[in-house]
Design a protein around this motif. Structure first.
Motif, PDB file in Angstrom:
ATOM      1  N   MET A  34     -13.401  31.516  14.130  1.00  0.00           N
ATOM      2  CA  MET A  34     -14.283  31.714  12.666  1.00  0.00           C
ATOM      3  C   MET A  34     -13.907  33.030  12.260  1.00  0.00           C
ATOM      4  SD  MET A  34     -14.874  28.507  11.641  1.00  0.00           S
ATOM      5  CE  MET A  34     -15.810  28.846  10.263  1.00  0.00           C
ATOM      6  N   ALA A  35     -13.981  34.022  12.950  1.00  0.00           N
ATOM      7  CA  ALA A  35     -13.620  35.346  12.516  1.00  0.00           C
ATOM      8  C   ALA A  35     -12.322  35.560  11.899  1.00  0.00           C
ATOM      9  CB  ALA A  35     -13.983  36.375  13.667  1.00  0.00           C
ATOM     10  N   ASN A  36     -11.346  34.965  12.618  1.00  0.00           N
ATOM     11  CA  ASN A  36      -9.957  34.863  12.078  1.00  0.00           C
ATOM     12  C   ASN A  36      -9.783  34.443  10.810  1.00  0.00           C
ATOM     13  OD1 ASN A  36      -9.018  36.435  14.272  1.00  0.00           O
ATOM     14  ND2 ASN A  36      -8.598  34.598  15.570  1.00  0.00           N
ATOM     15  N   PHE A  37     -10.658  33.092  10.837  1.00  0.00           N
ATOM     16  CA  PHE A  37     -10.783  32.391   9.358  1.00  0.00           C
ATOM     17  C   PHE A  37     -10.981  33.146   8.108  1.00  0.00           C
ATOM     18  CE2 PHE A  37     -13.453  29.588   6.575  1.00  0.00           C
ATOM     19  CZ  PHE A  37     -12.099  29.292   5.914  1.00  0.00           C
ATOM     20  N   PHE A  38     -12.437  33.820   8.587  1.00  0.00           N
ATOM     21  CA  PHE A  38     -12.864  34.506   7.509  1.00  0.00           C
ATOM     22  C   PHE A  38     -12.050  35.693   7.219  1.00  0.00           C
ATOM     23  CE2 PHE A  38     -16.984  32.245   8.738  1.00  0.00           C
ATOM     24  CZ  PHE A  38     -17.320  31.460   7.501  1.00  0.00           C
ATOM     25  N   GLU A  39     -11.530  36.261   8.115  1.00  0.00           N
ATOM     26  CA  GLU A  39     -10.593  37.522   7.994  1.00  0.00           C
ATOM     27  C   GLU A  39      -9.466  37.197   6.747  1.00  0.00           C
ATOM     28  OE1 GLU A  39      -9.179  39.248  11.220  1.00  0.00           O
ATOM     29  OE2 GLU A  39     -11.205  40.076  11.981  1.00  0.00           O
ATOM     30  N   ASP A  40      -8.877  35.954   7.019  1.00  0.00           N
ATOM     31  CA  ASP A  40      -7.863  35.220   6.281  1.00  0.00           C
ATOM     32  C   ASP A  40      -8.494  35.000   4.766  1.00  0.00           C
ATOM     33  OD1 ASP A  40      -6.009  35.802   8.089  1.00  0.00           O
ATOM     34  OD2 ASP A  40      -6.255  33.848   8.723  1.00  0.00           O
TER      35      ASP A  40
END
Length: 389
Positions: A34-40
């Motif tokens: 989810m951290a990767n998703f929110f960064e994108d």
């Protein structure tokens, strides 16, 4: 706090809520993903995407916990005790102290968890759609990074989507998942045969278990759009379902052999009981010091079962008050500590209180203490049934 490979988080209405060590692996993977998703989505790195990812993980496991509490509350309302709720790598598990005694109870308990999950999906969807509109909320739920949704709306959308996925997957008729338990309740209602219904649901569970394993292997071999991690996860779930279903089928084979045996057939009919009006001082001298047992059943003047008294509770009474204090004042009135003496013996096989305490009191239809059934007596009956088969 620690015990049995798990960590106790808290207690709620006497229910221990714990997490297995494997839970931390899933927690880490959810936060990382989810951290990767929110960064994108937000176009930035740092504290905000990480905080949203942590909130996503907390929300996800909070949803699983609410799902299990749905089962627990429904079970308790139908007279079934809950020993604990445990979160682990494949979700959650509410440990009931016995099986349901009717198809309707089985159905109510099985559907209570999915009903909570459905309510979570509906509430999050309504709030999100009312806030940003259905189209944008749907794009956020599908994790499309072109969505203009804020981080919090994207979090709500993801929680709605993942809970919907959990709901659909959990309602597959694969015993021991909720859908499999619903299938068992329906089969039990139609046939009136609990063991036959369990065998039917277990066979369904094994079919789906093999189906999940085959699907996971196919995804690995064909290198599909699904990740290898997802394929391995599906294989592991299939193995767990298959093993649980096989265990249920084996237990059914055993219970079929002792289906006509009642608690009264194997119990000790002369249990040592303490009169409720006896002083704590005399109870310590004449029972606890004499027999060296950690607890005793307590009865009233009509020999009705009042509950259990433990040595520790008696020792806590100040010496100056022991002569004037009565045993009945120290009794644990928990109804899970006794069973009717006409109860089928097979219903005790999954009784957590019998395993924990080592014995349960048996009472007749009027509540009089008629005996005590120990875990050794149940085990002996099982061995005799197996040897005779």
């Amino acid at each position: 706090m620690f015990g049995g490979g798990s960590i106790t988080l808290f207690h709620f209405r006497g229910i221990k809520v714990a997490v297995d060590w494997s839970w931390f692996l899933v927690l880490f993977l959810v936060i990382l993903y989810m951290a990767n998703f929110f960064e994108d989505l937000l176009g930035e790195a740092g504290a905000t995407p990480f905080l949203l990812a942590v909130l996503s993980a907390v929300g996800f496991f909070g949803s699983i916990l609410l799902h299990e509490f749905g089962h627990a509350i429904a079970a308790m309302r139908n007279g079934i005790g809950i020993a604990s709720i445990q979160l682990w790598i494949f979700g959650g598990m509410a440990r009931m102290d016995r099986e349901a005694d009717s198809p309707s109870t089985e159905l109510k308990v099985a559907l209570a968890g999915p009903a909570v999950t459905l309510a979570i999906v509906v509430v999050l969807t309504l709030v999100g759609a009312a806030t940003v509109g259905w189209t944008e909320f749907r794009e956020a739920a599908l994790q499309e990074t072109r969505s203009d949704a804020s981080g919090l709306i994207a979090l709500a959308a993801w929680l709605a989507g993942i809970n919907l996925l959990v709901l659909v997957f959990n309602m597959l008729p694969a015993f021991p998942m909720d859908g499999g338990r619903v299938a068992r309740a329906v089969a039990w209602w139609r046939t009136g045969d609990r063991n036959g219904a369990t065998r039917f649901a277990a066979n369904l569970g094994r079919f789906f278990g093999y189906l999940f394993i085959a699907g996971g292997l196919f995804m690995l071999v064909t290198d599909s759009v699904f990740t290898s991690f997802g394929a391995i996860w599906l294989i592991l779930i299939g193995m767990v379902i298959n093993g649980s279903a096989r265990g249920a089928a084996m237990q059914t084979a055993i219970t079929r052999r002792i289906g006509n045996v009642r608690v009264s057939d194997v119990m000790d009919r002369e249990p040592v009981a303490i009169p409720g009006d006896l002083s704590v001082e005399r109870a310590l001298d004449e029972y606890f010091l004499r027999y060296r047992w950690p607890w005793f059943p307590v009865v009233d003047a009509a020999h009705r079962f009042l509950g259990l008294v433990e040595r520790d509770r008696a020792d806590e009474v100040p010496e100056i008050s022991r002569a004037s204090s009565h045993v009945s004042d120290l009794v644990d009135h928990d109804q899970r500590l006794f069973v009717r003496d006409d109860t089928p013996l097979d219903s005790l096989l999954s009784n957590q209180n019998l395993r924990h305490l080592g014995a349960l009191m048996a009472v007749d239809e009027e509540g009089h203490l008629s005996g005590v059934i120990t875990i050794e007596q149940v085990g002996r009956a099982l061995r005799d049934a197996t040897a005779g088969g």
